[in-house]
Write a protein that holds these residues in place. Structure first.
Motif, short mmCIF file in Angstrom:
data_model
loop_
_atom_site.label_atom_id
_atom_site.label_comp_id
_atom_site.label_asym_id
_atom_site.label_seq_id
_atom_site.Cartn_x
_atom_site.Cartn_y
_atom_site.Cartn_z
N ASP A 37 0.79 -1.22 0.00
CA ASP A 37 0.00 0.00 0.00
C ASP A 37 0.83 1.28 0.00
O ASP A 37 0.31 2.34 -0.36
CB ASP A 37 -0.94 0.02 1.22
CG ASP A 37 -1.87 -1.18 1.23
OD1 ASP A 37 -2.20 -1.68 0.14
OD2 ASP A 37 -2.25 -1.62 2.33
N PRO A 41 3.52 1.44 -4.61
CA PRO A 41 3.06 2.57 -5.44
C PRO A 41 4.15 3.63 -5.65
O PRO A 41 4.27 4.18 -6.74
CB PRO A 41 1.88 3.14 -4.65
CG PRO A 41 1.38 1.98 -3.86
CD PRO A 41 2.61 1.20 -3.50
N GLY A 44 6.59 2.13 -8.06
CA GLY A 44 5.95 2.15 -9.36
C GLY A 44 5.96 3.54 -9.98
O GLY A 44 6.19 3.71 -11.18
N LEU A 45 5.73 4.56 -9.16
CA LEU A 45 5.75 5.94 -9.64
C LEU A 45 7.14 6.33 -10.10
O LEU A 45 7.31 6.96 -11.14
CB LEU A 45 5.26 6.88 -8.53
CG LEU A 45 5.19 8.36 -8.88
CD1 LEU A 45 4.12 8.59 -9.94
CD2 LEU A 45 4.90 9.17 -7.65
N GLY A 49 5.27 4.42 -13.39
CA GLY A 49 3.90 3.95 -13.22
C GLY A 49 3.72 2.46 -13.41
O GLY A 49 2.63 2.01 -13.73
N ASP A 51 2.98 -1.25 -12.53
CA ASP A 51 2.27 -2.03 -11.52
C ASP A 51 2.95 -3.41 -11.44
O ASP A 51 2.77 -4.23 -12.32
CB ASP A 51 0.79 -2.19 -11.89
CG ASP A 51 0.03 -3.03 -10.88
OD1 ASP A 51 0.54 -3.25 -9.77
OD2 ASP A 51 -1.08 -3.46 -11.22
N THR A 84 7.58 -8.17 -5.73
CA THR A 84 6.89 -7.68 -4.54
C THR A 84 7.30 -8.47 -3.30
O THR A 84 7.59 -7.90 -2.25
CB THR A 84 5.36 -7.77 -4.74
OG1 THR A 84 5.00 -7.03 -5.90
CG2 THR A 84 4.61 -7.24 -3.54
#
Length: 134
Positions: A37, A41, A44-45, A49, A51, A84
């Motif tokens: 969470d 992100p 990823g940013l 971006g 995922d 992940t």
């Protein structure tokens, strides 16, 4: 038999182990949430971006737009999930390293803070002083 089971179940080590397992499970879920969470992100940013959860390499079947569709189409390597979980592991390992490091620091302070000499040290000091007077 019930008395023996009660003694076994309520032994200090067994209760400590159960508490450790429960806290470990809660800690694991907390780290998973931090990774999924908050950190993923941000990562990823920073990487444009991406995922990570939807990254895959389709080995067979028709090209598919999503991981679920790719798995249904045939053999698929879902390496995004691996990334992940790897980040998850590294965070847990780092936090545990910091906890152990802090515990070791507190143990060293405890040992260094005890200025009282042992009985042997006192006795040796007295013997040294007596020999010095001769």
């Amino acid at each position: 038999m019930l008395k023996e089971f009660k003694e076994f179940a309520l032994k200090g080590n067994m209760v400590d182990l159960a508490i450790g397992v429960i806290i470990g499970g809660a800690f694991g879920r907390l780290v998973e949430s931090i990774v999924a969470d908050i950190m993923m992100p941000i990562i990823g940013l920073l990487t444009g971006g991406i995922d990570f959860s939807n990254l895959y390499l389709q080995l067979s079947g028709a090209p598919a737009p999503t991981l679920v569709a790719a798995r249904e189409a045939g053999a698929t390597i879902a390496y995004g999930n691996f990334i992940t979980l790897l980040i998850n592991f590294l965070i847990i390992a780092w936090v545990l390293f910091m906890v152990v490091k802090a515990m070791n620091r507190f143990k060293r302070k405890e040992v260094a803070a005890d200025p009282t000499p042992t009985k042997e040290a006192v006795l040796l000091t007295e013997i040294r002083d007596l020999l010095a007077r001769r």
